[in-house]
Write a protein that holds these residues in place. Structure first.
Motif, PDB file in Angstrom:
ATOM      1  N   SER A  95    -100.309 -62.334  20.837  1.00  0.00           N
ATOM      2  CA  SER A  95    -101.069 -61.378  21.659  1.00  0.00           C
ATOM      3  C   SER A  95    -100.135 -60.495  22.468  1.00  0.00           C
ATOM      4  CB  SER A  95    -102.008 -62.130  22.609  1.00  0.00           C
ATOM      5  OG  SER A  95    -102.932 -62.896  21.882  1.00  0.00           O
ATOM      6  N   VAL A  96     -99.111 -61.096  23.070  1.00  0.00           N
ATOM      7  CA  VAL A  96     -98.141 -60.319  23.845  1.00  0.00           C
ATOM      8  C   VAL A  96     -97.423 -59.340  22.925  1.00  0.00           C
ATOM      9  CG1 VAL A  96     -95.952 -60.499  25.114  1.00  0.00           C
ATOM     10  CG2 VAL A  96     -97.846 -62.015  25.679  1.00  0.00           C
ATOM     11  N   GLY A  97     -97.090 -59.760  21.715  1.00  0.00           N
ATOM     12  CA  GLY A  97     -96.445 -58.855  20.758  1.00  0.00           C
ATOM     13  C   GLY A  97     -97.349 -57.677  20.404  1.00  0.00           C
ATOM     14  N   MET A  98     -98.633 -57.969  20.218  1.00  0.00           N
ATOM     15  CA  MET A  98     -99.565 -56.890  19.903  1.00  0.00           C
ATOM     16  C   MET A  98     -99.702 -55.920  21.077  1.00  0.00           C
ATOM     17  SD  MET A  98    -102.478 -59.004  17.793  1.00  0.00           S
ATOM     18  CE  MET A  98    -103.601 -57.631  17.736  1.00  0.00           C
ATOM     19  N   VAL A  99     -99.812 -56.478  22.310  1.00  0.00           N
ATOM     20  CA  VAL A  99     -99.919 -55.624  23.501  1.00  0.00           C
ATOM     21  C   VAL A  99     -98.666 -54.787  23.659  1.00  0.00           C
ATOM     22  CG1 VAL A  99    -100.039 -55.675  26.024  1.00  0.00           C
ATOM     23  CG2 VAL A  99    -101.593 -57.084  24.674  1.00  0.00           C
ATOM     24  N   ALA A 100     -97.505 -55.399  23.429  1.00  0.00           N
ATOM     25  CA  ALA A 100     -96.250 -54.656  23.533  1.00  0.00           C
ATOM     26  C   ALA A 100     -96.220 -53.533  22.494  1.00  0.00           C
ATOM     27  CB  ALA A 100     -95.064 -55.589  23.346  1.00  0.00           C
ATOM     28  N   GLY A 101     -96.700 -53.814  21.295  1.00  0.00           N
ATOM     29  CA  GLY A 101     -96.755 -52.775  20.269  1.00  0.00           C
ATOM     30  C   GLY A 101     -97.694 -51.645  20.659  1.00  0.00           C
ATOM     31  N   VAL A 102     -98.858 -52.023  21.210  1.00  0.00           N
ATOM     32  CA  VAL A 102     -99.811 -51.000  21.649  1.00  0.00           C
ATOM     33  C   VAL A 102     -99.217 -50.165  22.782  1.00  0.00           C
ATOM     34  CG1 VAL A 102    -102.034 -50.672  22.808  1.00  0.00           C
ATOM     35  CG2 VAL A 102    -101.864 -52.209  20.858  1.00  0.00           C
ATOM     36  N   ASN A 104     -96.072 -49.665  23.416  1.00  0.00           N
ATOM     37  CA  ASN A 104     -95.000 -48.856  22.849  1.00  0.00           C
ATOM     38  C   ASN A 104     -95.591 -47.620  22.162  1.00  0.00           C
ATOM     39  OD1 ASN A 104     -92.476 -48.021  22.046  1.00  0.00           O
ATOM     40  ND2 ASN A 104     -92.388 -49.401  20.283  1.00  0.00           N
ATOM     41  N   ALA A 105     -96.635 -47.865  21.366  1.00  0.00           N
ATOM     42  CA  ALA A 105     -97.278 -46.741  20.683  1.00  0.00           C
ATOM     43  C   ALA A 105     -97.899 -45.780  21.699  1.00  0.00           C
ATOM     44  CB  ALA A 105     -98.337 -47.252  19.714  1.00  0.00           C
ATOM     45  N   THR A 106     -98.520 -46.336  22.736  1.00  0.00           N
ATOM     46  CA  THR A 106     -99.144 -45.509  23.767  1.00  0.00           C
ATOM     47  C   THR A 106     -98.100 -44.685  24.498  1.00  0.00           C
ATOM     48  OG1 THR A 106    -100.869 -47.171  24.050  1.00  0.00           O
ATOM     49  CG2 THR A 106    -100.615 -45.570  25.808  1.00  0.00           C
ATOM     50  N   SER A 107     -96.973 -45.326  24.841  1.00  0.00           N
ATOM     51  CA  SER A 107     -95.923 -44.573  25.546  1.00  0.00           C
ATOM     52  C   SER A 107     -95.339 -43.494  24.634  1.00  0.00           C
ATOM     53  CB  SER A 107     -94.824 -45.505  26.050  1.00  0.00           C
ATOM     54  OG  SER A 107     -94.139 -46.105  24.972  1.00  0.00           O
ATOM     55  N   THR A 108     -95.233 -43.789  23.350  1.00  0.00           N
ATOM     56  CA  THR A 108     -94.745 -42.791  22.407  1.00  0.00           C
ATOM     57  C   THR A 108     -95.720 -41.615  22.344  1.00  0.00           C
ATOM     58  OG1 THR A 108     -93.662 -44.510  21.113  1.00  0.00           O
ATOM     59  CG2 THR A 108     -94.022 -42.407  20.025  1.00  0.00           C
ATOM     60  N   TRP A 109     -97.013 -41.919  22.264  1.00  0.00           N
ATOM     61  CA  TRP A 109     -98.026 -40.864  22.242  1.00  0.00           C
ATOM     62  C   TRP A 109     -98.015 -40.077  23.560  1.00  0.00           C
ATOM     63  CZ3 TRP A 109    -100.591 -38.764  18.399  1.00  0.00           C
ATOM     64  CH2 TRP A 109    -100.729 -39.484  17.212  1.00  0.00           C
ATOM     65  N   ALA A 110     -97.827 -40.807  24.679  1.00  0.00           N
ATOM     66  CA  ALA A 110     -97.815 -40.132  25.978  1.00  0.00           C
ATOM     67  C   ALA A 110     -96.614 -39.189  26.071  1.00  0.00           C
ATOM     68  CB  ALA A 110     -97.786 -41.142  27.109  1.00  0.00           C
ATOM     69  N   ILE A 111     -95.466 -39.630  25.636  1.00  0.00           N
ATOM     70  CA  ILE A 111     -94.272 -38.772  25.665  1.00  0.00           C
ATOM     71  C   ILE A 111     -94.479 -37.571  24.731  1.00  0.00           C
ATOM     72  CG2 ILE A 111     -91.835 -38.666  25.024  1.00  0.00           C
ATOM     73  CD1 ILE A 111     -91.607 -41.567  26.017  1.00  0.00           C
ATOM     74  N   GLY A 112     -95.037 -37.854  23.553  1.00  0.00           N
ATOM     75  CA  GLY A 112     -95.314 -36.761  22.614  1.00  0.00           C
ATOM     76  C   GLY A 112     -96.293 -35.757  23.202  1.00  0.00           C
TER      77      GLY A 112
END
Length: 131
Positions: A95-102, A104-112
């Motif tokens: 679960s922590v791995g999935m949250v970290a992935g989400v 990470n993806a969210t921060s990538t989208w936010a930076i983009g």
């Protein structure tokens, strides 16, 4: 001497020789009997306490064995709980791995989105005649 007298002398001599040969045998048997009696006394003196100690040790072993058998269920329950804890930790880790992935993806989208926003604002301001 008559024949009967000679036979009686021979028989007497044979009996004397036999008795003389039998005396050391009787003495050896007597010594063996004495040795056997002392061995029997020693066995009674030494073996009986050893048997009593062995009985006490066996009683203690039975007690320890019964105690171990009583606690075997506790150990089994502990091992089951430990296995369930491992499964739960594995689930939490996933679960922590999935949250970290989400994240990470969210921060990538936010930076983009931030970069795209800056680019669009700069283009908009250039078109409006800004800088």
């Amino acid at each position: 001497m008559t024949l009967t007298g000679i036979v009686l002398i021979v028989i007497s001599a044979a009996l004397c020789i036999m008795v003389l040969a039998f005396i050391p045998t009787l003495l050896a048997v007597k010594r063996a009997a004495i040795s056997l009696g002392s061995l029997s006394d020693m066995v009674h003196k030494e073996l009986k306490p050893a048997l009593h100690e062995l009985t006490a040790v066996l009683t203690e072993l039975k007690t320890v064995g019964a105690g171990a058998a009583d606690h075997a269920d506790d150990v089994k329950r502990f091992m089951t709980a430990l296995g369930e804890t491992g499964d739960n930790l594995n689930t939490i880790n996933r679960s922590v791995g999935m949250v970290a992935g989400v994240l990470n993806a969210t921060s990538t989208w936010a930076i983009g989105a931030k970069v795209a926003g800056k680019y669009l604002i700069e283009r908009y301001l250039k078109k409006r005649g800004g800088k």
